[in-house]
Design a protein around this motif. Structure first.
Motif, PDB file in Angstrom:
ATOM      1  N   LYS A  86       0.854  -1.188   0.000  1.00  0.00           N
ATOM      2  CA  LYS A  86       0.000   0.000   0.000  1.00  0.00           C
ATOM      3  C   LYS A  86       0.887   1.233   0.000  1.00  0.00           C
ATOM      4  O   LYS A  86       1.547   1.530   1.005  1.00  0.00           O
ATOM      5  CB  LYS A  86      -0.926   0.003   1.220  1.00  0.00           C
ATOM      6  CG  LYS A  86      -1.895   1.179   1.231  1.00  0.00           C
ATOM      7  CD  LYS A  86      -2.874   1.090   2.408  1.00  0.00           C
ATOM      8  CE  LYS A  86      -2.164   1.327   3.726  1.00  0.00           C
ATOM      9  NZ  LYS A  86      -3.104   1.408   4.861  1.00  0.00           N
ATOM     10  N   PRO A  87       0.938   1.983  -1.114  1.00  0.00           N
ATOM     11  CA  PRO A  87       1.791   3.174  -1.170  1.00  0.00           C
ATOM     12  C   PRO A  87       1.317   4.247  -0.188  1.00  0.00           C
ATOM     13  O   PRO A  87       0.183   4.222   0.287  1.00  0.00           O
ATOM     14  CB  PRO A  87       1.641   3.648  -2.626  1.00  0.00           C
ATOM     15  CG  PRO A  87       1.098   2.475  -3.364  1.00  0.00           C
ATOM     16  CD  PRO A  87       0.266   1.713  -2.379  1.00  0.00           C
ATOM     17  N   LEU A  88       2.203   5.170   0.085  1.00  0.00           N
ATOM     18  CA  LEU A  88       1.827   6.311   0.919  1.00  0.00           C
ATOM     19  C   LEU A  88       0.690   7.085   0.257  1.00  0.00           C
ATOM     20  O   LEU A  88       0.611   7.176  -0.969  1.00  0.00           O
ATOM     21  CB  LEU A  88       3.038   7.226   1.133  1.00  0.00           C
ATOM     22  CG  LEU A  88       4.229   6.624   1.892  1.00  0.00           C
ATOM     23  CD1 LEU A  88       5.384   7.621   1.927  1.00  0.00           C
ATOM     24  CD2 LEU A  88       3.828   6.212   3.304  1.00  0.00           C
ATOM     25  N   GLN A  89      -0.184   7.644   1.079  1.00  0.00           N
ATOM     26  CA  GLN A  89      -1.314   8.454   0.615  1.00  0.00           C
ATOM     27  C   GLN A  89      -2.376   7.627  -0.124  1.00  0.00           C
ATOM     28  O   GLN A  89      -3.249   8.207  -0.784  1.00  0.00           O
ATOM     29  CB  GLN A  89      -0.828   9.603  -0.298  1.00  0.00           C
ATOM     30  CG  GLN A  89       0.330  10.415   0.255  1.00  0.00           C
ATOM     31  CD  GLN A  89       0.010  11.032   1.612  1.00  0.00           C
ATOM     32  OE1 GLN A  89      -1.129  11.389   1.896  1.00  0.00           O
ATOM     33  NE2 GLN A  89       1.039  11.142   2.458  1.00  0.00           N
ATOM     34  N   GLU A  90      -2.294   6.303  -0.068  1.00  0.00           N
ATOM     35  CA  GLU A  90      -3.328   5.457  -0.671  1.00  0.00           C
ATOM     36  C   GLU A  90      -3.956   4.578   0.405  1.00  0.00           C
ATOM     37  O   GLU A  90      -3.347   4.303   1.438  1.00  0.00           O
ATOM     38  CB  GLU A  90      -2.754   4.598  -1.797  1.00  0.00           C
ATOM     39  CG  GLU A  90      -2.335   5.403  -3.019  1.00  0.00           C
ATOM     40  CD  GLU A  90      -2.003   4.518  -4.208  1.00  0.00           C
ATOM     41  OE1 GLU A  90      -2.403   3.329  -4.191  1.00  0.00           O
ATOM     42  OE2 GLU A  90      -1.364   5.010  -5.158  1.00  0.00           O
ATOM     43  N   ASP A  91      -5.188   4.112   0.126  1.00  0.00           N
ATOM     44  CA  ASP A  91      -5.934   3.334   1.109  1.00  0.00           C
ATOM     45  C   ASP A  91      -5.999   1.845   0.791  1.00  0.00           C
ATOM     46  O   ASP A  91      -6.323   1.049   1.664  1.00  0.00           O
ATOM     47  CB  ASP A  91      -7.377   3.868   1.224  1.00  0.00           C
ATOM     48  CG  ASP A  91      -7.420   5.305   1.726  1.00  0.00           C
ATOM     49  OD1 ASP A  91      -6.518   5.676   2.496  1.00  0.00           O
ATOM     50  OD2 ASP A  91      -8.348   6.042   1.324  1.00  0.00           O
ATOM     51  N   LYS A  92      -5.712   1.476  -0.443  1.00  0.00           N
ATOM     52  CA  LYS A  92      -5.861   0.076  -0.840  1.00  0.00           C
ATOM     53  C   LYS A  92      -4.504  -0.584  -1.062  1.00  0.00           C
ATOM     54  O   LYS A  92      -3.555   0.040  -1.520  1.00  0.00           O
ATOM     55  CB  LYS A  92      -6.688  -0.016  -2.128  1.00  0.00           C
ATOM     56  CG  LYS A  92      -8.133   0.423  -1.950  1.00  0.00           C
ATOM     57  CD  LYS A  92      -8.907   0.223  -3.250  1.00  0.00           C
ATOM     58  CE  LYS A  92     -10.373   0.637  -3.078  1.00  0.00           C
ATOM     59  NZ  LYS A  92     -11.144   0.447  -4.340  1.00  0.00           N
ATOM     60  N   PHE A  93      -4.475  -1.882  -0.754  1.00  0.00           N
ATOM     61  CA  PHE A  93      -3.268  -2.680  -0.977  1.00  0.00           C
ATOM     62  C   PHE A  93      -3.266  -3.231  -2.400  1.00  0.00           C
ATOM     63  O   PHE A  93      -4.313  -3.564  -2.961  1.00  0.00           O
ATOM     64  CB  PHE A  93      -3.213  -3.851   0.011  1.00  0.00           C
ATOM     65  CG  PHE A  93      -2.676  -3.481   1.370  1.00  0.00           C
ATOM     66  CD1 PHE A  93      -1.323  -3.520   1.639  1.00  0.00           C
ATOM     67  CD2 PHE A  93      -3.553  -3.094   2.379  1.00  0.00           C
ATOM     68  CE1 PHE A  93      -0.830  -3.192   2.890  1.00  0.00           C
ATOM     69  CE2 PHE A  93      -3.076  -2.763   3.629  1.00  0.00           C
ATOM     70  CZ  PHE A  93      -1.711  -2.808   3.890  1.00  0.00           C
ATOM     71  N   ARG A  94      -2.065  -3.337  -2.938  1.00  0.00           N
ATOM     72  CA  ARG A  94      -1.871  -3.957  -4.248  1.00  0.00           C
ATOM     73  C   ARG A  94      -1.241  -5.332  -4.042  1.00  0.00           C
ATOM     74  O   ARG A  94      -0.291  -5.482  -3.268  1.00  0.00           O
ATOM     75  CB  ARG A  94      -0.944  -3.109  -5.121  1.00  0.00           C
ATOM     76  CG  ARG A  94      -1.371  -1.661  -5.294  1.00  0.00           C
ATOM     77  CD  ARG A  94      -0.267  -0.883  -5.991  1.00  0.00           C
ATOM     78  NE  ARG A  94      -0.614   0.519  -6.177  1.00  0.00           N
ATOM     79  CZ  ARG A  94       0.216   1.436  -6.658  1.00  0.00           C
ATOM     80  NH1 ARG A  94       1.457   1.068  -6.996  1.00  0.00           N
ATOM     81  NH2 ARG A  94      -0.178   2.694  -6.795  1.00  0.00           N
ATOM     82  N   HIS A  95      -1.721  -6.319  -4.760  1.00  0.00           N
ATOM     83  CA  HIS A  95      -1.140  -7.664  -4.701  1.00  0.00           C
ATOM     84  C   HIS A  95       0.094  -7.687  -5.594  1.00  0.00           C
ATOM     85  O   HIS A  95      -0.016  -7.581  -6.818  1.00  0.00           O
ATOM     86  CB  HIS A  95      -2.166  -8.692  -5.173  1.00  0.00           C
ATOM     87  CG  HIS A  95      -1.808 -10.095  -4.806  1.00  0.00           C
ATOM     88  ND1 HIS A  95      -2.573 -11.172  -5.170  1.00  0.00           N
ATOM     89  CD2 HIS A  95      -0.776 -10.601  -4.082  1.00  0.00           C
ATOM     90  CE1 HIS A  95      -2.024 -12.280  -4.707  1.00  0.00           C
ATOM     91  NE2 HIS A  95      -0.933 -11.959  -4.043  1.00  0.00           N
TER      92      HIS A  95
END
Length: 201
Positions: free
Chosen positions: A61-70
């Motif tokens: 999950k990058p900074l300033q984002e709310d969702k995780f990436r697989h």
């Protein structure tokens, strides 16, 4: 310069709620841009003798984002990079068999865009072998009925207690009679000596 920029990487570990495990990782870890970095993740089984098959997934999950990436999936012996931002930059550094307990991943050439939160998830399937029924060819048979064994043990315990008490009573009676016989013998000797003394005088 960008090569000396310090990045903050937060690492999370998760294991399936139906399996006991130990997951210990350090959070808020520093990494240097342009260099490599090891993402550590551990999930230990409670019973080593039980075979298992485990897969590991990494999410970012990058900074300033709310969702995780697989971003990564490991299913021995296959390691798949699932996000283009990490293409050819992730390398599996964990357990090299189906029963994975160390799920570490190494990131090559860390960039500022890699800052954020990484989540490691273990999916473990345990293979419990049922006990085979006993037959004439069995090398080792299942234990006897526990209830029957418990009843027999309790009966034998009470029988042993009664036998020990009877033996103790017999010993006490024998000792008492022996002491009484010795006492009677002493009294008889005293009486005999007294009678002999009276005859002399």
């Amino acid at each position: 310069s960008p090569a000396e920029m310090i990045l903050w990487l937060s690492v999370m570990a998760a294991s399936s709620p139906c399996h006991g495990g130990c997951a210990e990782v350090d959070s808020m870890t520093e990494a240097v841009a342009g260099q490599g970095f090891l993402l550590g993740c551990i999930s230990c089984k409670k019973r080593e003798e039980v075979p298992a098959r485990t897969t590991v997934d990494w999410h970012f999950k990058p900074l300033q984002e709310d969702k995780f990436r697989h971003i990564f999936h490991y299913n021995h012996p296959t390691a798949d990079i699932l996000h283009e931002d990490f293409a050819e930059r992730l390398r599996w550094q964990g357990t090299l068999n189906t029963d994975v307990q160390v799920g570490a991943v190494y990131i090559h050439n860390v960039t500022f865009n890699d800052s954020g939160t990484y989540r490691c998830t273990f999916h473990r399937t345990l293979f419990l072998v049922p006990e085979a029924p006993c037959s004439s060819n069995c090398v080792s048979c299942p234990p006897a009925n526990r209830e029957l064994v418990s009843v027999v043990s309790e009966i034998l315990m009470y029988v042993l207690i009664v036998v020990l008490q009877l033996w103790l009573i017999v010993v006490l009676v024998y000792c008492y009679r022996k002491i009484w016989d010795e006492h009677e013998a002493r009294e008889e000797k005293k009486a005999q000596k007294a009678q002999e003394a009276s005859v002399v005088f």
